[in-house]
Design an enzyme around this catalytic site. Structure first.
Site, mmCIF file in Angstrom:
data_model
loop_
_atom_site.group_PDB
_atom_site.id
_atom_site.type_symbol
_atom_site.label_atom_id
_atom_site.label_comp_id
_atom_site.label_asym_id
_atom_site.label_seq_id
_atom_site.Cartn_x
_atom_site.Cartn_y
_atom_site.Cartn_z
ATOM 1 N N GLY A 16 0.845 -1.207 0.000
ATOM 2 C CA GLY A 16 0.000 0.000 0.000
ATOM 3 C C GLY A 16 0.872 1.245 0.000
ATOM 4 N N VAL A 28 16.886 8.596 -0.212
ATOM 5 C CA VAL A 28 17.748 7.443 -0.521
ATOM 6 C C VAL A 28 18.641 7.778 -1.718
ATOM 7 C CG1 VAL A 28 17.723 5.058 -1.408
ATOM 8 C CG2 VAL A 28 16.186 5.708 0.462
ATOM 9 N N ARG A 77 1.284 -5.259 -5.532
ATOM 10 C CA ARG A 77 1.287 -6.441 -4.682
ATOM 11 C C ARG A 77 1.641 -7.584 -5.643
ATOM 12 N NH1 ARG A 77 -0.813 -4.012 0.067
ATOM 13 N NH2 ARG A 77 -2.696 -2.803 -0.272
ATOM 14 N N ASP A 108 4.436 -4.324 6.423
ATOM 15 C CA ASP A 108 4.856 -5.640 6.913
ATOM 16 C C ASP A 108 4.988 -6.678 5.802
ATOM 17 O OD1 ASP A 108 2.108 -5.704 6.632
ATOM 18 O OD2 ASP A 108 1.760 -6.883 8.442
ATOM 19 N N THR A 131 3.865 2.917 5.918
ATOM 20 C CA THR A 131 2.502 2.401 5.807
ATOM 21 C C THR A 131 1.577 3.287 6.630
ATOM 22 O OG1 THR A 131 0.995 0.636 6.522
ATOM 23 C CG2 THR A 131 3.132 0.657 7.583
ATOM 24 N N ASP A 133 -0.847 2.319 8.119
ATOM 25 C CA ASP A 133 -1.395 1.525 9.228
ATOM 26 C C ASP A 133 -0.585 1.637 10.525
ATOM 27 O OD1 ASP A 133 -3.127 0.648 7.268
ATOM 28 O OD2 ASP A 133 -2.051 -1.223 6.908
ATOM 29 N N ASP A 135 1.636 -0.276 11.680
ATOM 30 C CA ASP A 135 1.615 -1.557 12.390
ATOM 31 C C ASP A 135 2.942 -2.304 12.349
ATOM 32 O OD1 ASP A 135 1.431 -1.966 9.686
ATOM 33 O OD2 ASP A 135 -0.066 -3.535 9.791
ATOM 34 N N GLY A 176 -6.654 0.691 8.199
ATOM 35 C CA GLY A 176 -5.715 0.207 9.220
ATOM 36 C C GLY A 176 -5.465 -1.280 9.129
ATOM 37 N N ARG A 177 -6.119 -1.917 8.188
ATOM 38 C CA ARG A 177 -6.037 -3.373 8.027
ATOM 39 C C ARG A 177 -6.316 -4.068 9.356
ATOM 40 N NH1 ARG A 177 -2.637 -6.386 3.706
ATOM 41 N NH2 ARG A 177 -1.712 -4.366 3.387
ATOM 42 N N GLY A 191 -13.106 13.611 19.091
ATOM 43 C CA GLY A 191 -14.074 13.483 20.195
ATOM 44 C C GLY A 191 -15.116 12.404 19.945
ATOM 45 N N SER A 221 -24.967 14.948 19.075
ATOM 46 C CA SER A 221 -24.559 14.098 17.957
ATOM 47 C C SER A 221 -23.475 13.162 18.469
ATOM 48 C CB SER A 221 -23.988 14.935 16.815
ATOM 49 O OG SER A 221 -22.800 15.574 17.224
ATOM 50 N N HIS A 258 -9.958 4.907 0.515
ATOM 51 C CA HIS A 258 -8.617 5.190 0.000
ATOM 52 C C HIS A 258 -8.229 6.653 0.027
ATOM 53 C CE1 HIS A 258 -9.028 1.049 -1.336
ATOM 54 N NE2 HIS A 258 -7.714 1.039 -1.442
ATOM 55 N N ARG A 261 -5.196 7.351 1.944
ATOM 56 C CA ARG A 261 -3.856 6.981 1.481
ATOM 57 C C ARG A 261 -3.205 8.065 0.625
ATOM 58 N NH1 ARG A 261 -4.029 0.963 0.251
ATOM 59 N NH2 ARG A 261 -3.410 1.429 -1.874
HETATM 60 P P1 ADP Z 1 2.451 -3.980 2.707
HETATM 61 O O1 ADP Z 1 3.930 -3.896 2.508
HETATM 62 O O2 ADP Z 1 1.773 -2.669 2.544
HETATM 63 O O3 ADP Z 1 2.077 -4.724 3.962
HETATM 64 P P2 ADP Z 1 1.617 -6.348 1.110
HETATM 65 O O4 ADP Z 1 1.177 -7.164 2.275
HETATM 66 O O5 ADP Z 1 0.727 -6.327 -0.065
HETATM 67 O O6 ADP Z 1 1.879 -4.821 1.468
HETATM 68 O O7 ADP Z 1 3.042 -6.898 0.655
HETATM 69 C C1 ADP Z 1 3.724 -6.305 -0.444
HETATM 70 C C2 ADP Z 1 4.402 -7.345 -1.281
HETATM 71 O O8 ADP Z 1 5.451 -7.986 -0.542
HETATM 72 C C3 ADP Z 1 3.538 -8.517 -1.726
HETATM 73 O O9 ADP Z 1 2.725 -8.212 -2.824
HETATM 74 C C4 ADP Z 1 4.600 -9.547 -2.117
HETATM 75 O O10 ADP Z 1 5.169 -9.244 -3.368
HETATM 76 C C5 ADP Z 1 5.643 -9.300 -1.043
HETATM 77 N N1 ADP Z 1 5.496 -10.271 0.052
HETATM 78 C C6 ADP Z 1 4.625 -10.255 1.069
HETATM 79 N N2 ADP Z 1 4.757 -11.326 1.879
HETATM 80 C C7 ADP Z 1 5.764 -12.068 1.344
HETATM 81 C C8 ADP Z 1 6.402 -13.298 1.689
HETATM 82 N N3 ADP Z 1 6.045 -14.002 2.766
HETATM 83 N N4 ADP Z 1 7.399 -13.752 0.890
HETATM 84 C C9 ADP Z 1 7.782 -13.063 -0.200
HETATM 85 N N5 ADP Z 1 7.215 -11.894 -0.586
HETATM 86 C C10 ADP Z 1 6.232 -11.391 0.167
HETATM 87 O O1 F6P Z 2 -1.898 -1.192 4.241
HETATM 88 C C1 F6P Z 2 -2.487 -0.008 3.806
HETATM 89 C C2 F6P Z 2 -3.935 -0.224 3.484
HETATM 90 O O2 F6P Z 2 -4.469 0.998 3.018
HETATM 91 C C3 F6P Z 2 -4.780 -0.799 4.605
HETATM 92 O O3 F6P Z 2 -5.134 0.184 5.566
HETATM 93 C C4 F6P Z 2 -5.937 -1.378 3.854
HETATM 94 O O4 F6P Z 2 -6.518 -2.443 4.573
HETATM 95 C C5 F6P Z 2 -5.296 -1.878 2.592
HETATM 96 O O5 F6P Z 2 -4.071 -1.185 2.451
HETATM 97 C C6 F6P Z 2 -6.141 -1.675 1.369
HETATM 98 O O6 F6P Z 2 -5.485 -2.251 0.290
HETATM 99 P P1 F6P Z 2 -5.928 -2.066 -1.227
HETATM 100 O O7 F6P Z 2 -5.497 -0.715 -1.652
HETATM 101 O O8 F6P Z 2 -5.225 -3.141 -1.950
HETATM 102 O O9 F6P Z 2 -7.413 -2.168 -1.257
#
Ligand code: ADP
Ligand code: F6P
Length: 328
Positions: A16, A28, A77, A108, A131, A133, A135, A176-177, A191, A221, A258, A261
């Site tokens: 995301g 970077v 993804r 993550d 992210t 989120d 998290d 926030g997933r 609030g 409200s 969205h 984001r």
């Molecule tokens: P975010 O980084 O926002 O949590 P995703 O969960 O979609 O997003 O992960 C991003 C990308 O990281 C995935 O589409 C995939 O290409 C890669 N990825 C995620 N988990 C794994 C894994 N266990 N092994 C290898 N690649 C991974």
């Molecule tokens: O991880 C960021 C996030 O926006 C989450 O809060 C949400 O659950 C998810 O991505 C939505 O993903 P997508 O854009 O693939 O619908």
């Protein structure tokens, strides 16, 4: 000047997108140029390594992006990267391009991918937490969280205007997933009478009691913030269940979605994105690998990627407590 262990760094954004990713890419790239390291921008996250969508960048390639939302490198993804064959292809392409270390900017999932790649092929990786989120462990902030919260709060403030004009109850769903960080921050900032998050068990009965108490104490409200991963389901589901018990309430639902984001990053996100981006390159130069650069007590820290993605509630119980005290 710092002696570098790496000569050519690849940078990508994945998962995301989050406001501030561009500021981090800029940091970077410019840090690499500053230290005389070659830097390659990889398009669409891990998909770009597999598809060979890579391009050498220079200091001017990243001009005019500091204030822009989204990511100029694009994101994706990529399912193929989750399997060994996909990673093998990616490794071969990186070797051909001469890239000897990676900066992966994401959440993550991105870090799980970076960790697998590092473990399986030994390529040095440095994760930068980005992210909305928030998290990830080992950092008190992730790039994009502050901006997303500001965006949510601005939108919820506007809902409050109309809610109070009509004495209405609103259920507002935020992103926030599986985490309730945005919900809690938004709830305290606006609030909200209640905030439903994944990290805390809440019942419909709890919500009904809170609403009734609010009415008795003269609230005109009420806003209930529902985290998308909250324990009672979506905002639509929560609203329907509450309506069954309190049919006289004029209840509405808004899903922010969205829009949280997007947008130009806040000053805070631009600054942490810049700091984390510089530190990511410097960490790789020092020979660190398989780590995430983070911020703790406003100081740069490095921690193992495996620790950053360890599951479990990171919500501060004190923030939860405060949100309850102030919502009476
Ligand atoms: P975010 O980084 O926002 O949590 P995703 O969960 O979609 O997003 O992960 C991003 C990308 O990281 C995935 O589409 C995939 O290409 C890669 N990825 C995620 N988990 C794994 C894994 N266990 N092994 C290898 N690649 C991974
Ligand atoms: O991880 C960021 C996030 O926006 C989450 O809060 C949400 O659950 C998810 O991505 C939505 O993903 P997508 O854009 O693939 O619908």
């Amino acid at each position: 000047m710092l002696e570098s262990k790496v000569k050519h760094i690849g940078v990508l954004t994945s998962g995301g997108d989050a406001p501030g990713m561009n500021a981090c890419i800029r940091a970077v790239v410019r840090t690499c140029i500053y230290y005389g390291i070659k830097v390659t921008g990889i398009k669409r996250g891990y998909a770009g390594i597999i598809q060979n969508e890579m391009e050498e960048l220079n200091a001017r390639s990243v001009a005019w992006i500091l204030d822009r939302g989204g990511t100029v490198l694009k994101s994706s993804r990529c399912l193929e990267f989750k399997i060994r064959e996909g990673q093998e292809k990616a490794f071969e392409n990186l070797q051909k391009a001469g890239v000897d270390a990676l900066v992966t900017i994401g959440g993550d999932g991105t870090f799980a991918g970076a960790n697998a790649f590092h473990q399986n092929f030994g390529i040095p990786v440095m994760g930068v937490p980005a992210t909305i989120d928030n998290d990830l462990r080992g950092t008190e902030a992730t790039i994009g969280f502050d901006t997303a919260c500001n965006t949510a709060v601005e939108a919820i403030d506007q809902i409050r205007d109309t809610a109070s004009s009509h004495n209405r109850l609103f259920f507002i769903e935020v992103m926030g997933r599986d985490a309730g960080f945005i919900a809690l921050r938004a709830g305290i900032s606006t609030g909200a009478v209640a905030t439903i998050i994944p990290e805390e068990e809440t019942t419909i009965d709890d919500i009904v009691k809170i609403l009734e108490a609010g009415e008795l104490s003269g609230k005109s409200s009420s806003l209930v913030i529902v985290a998308e991963g909250g324990t009672l389901g979506s905002a639509i589901e929560v609203a329907a269940k509450v309506k069954e018990i309190l049919p006289n309430y004029d209840a509405k639902v808004t899903i922010l979605g969205h829009l949280q984001r997007g947008g130009s990053p806040s000053s805070y996100d631009r600054v942490i994105a810049s700091r984390l981006g510089v530190a990511a390159v410097e960490g790789l130069m020092e020979g660190r690998e398989g780590q995430m650069v983070g911020l703790l007590y406003d100081k740069i820290t490095y921690s193992p990627i495996t620790e950053a993605i360890r599951k479990g509630s990171g919500v501060d119980p004190d923030i939860l407590r405060i949100s309850k005290i102030l919502s009476i």
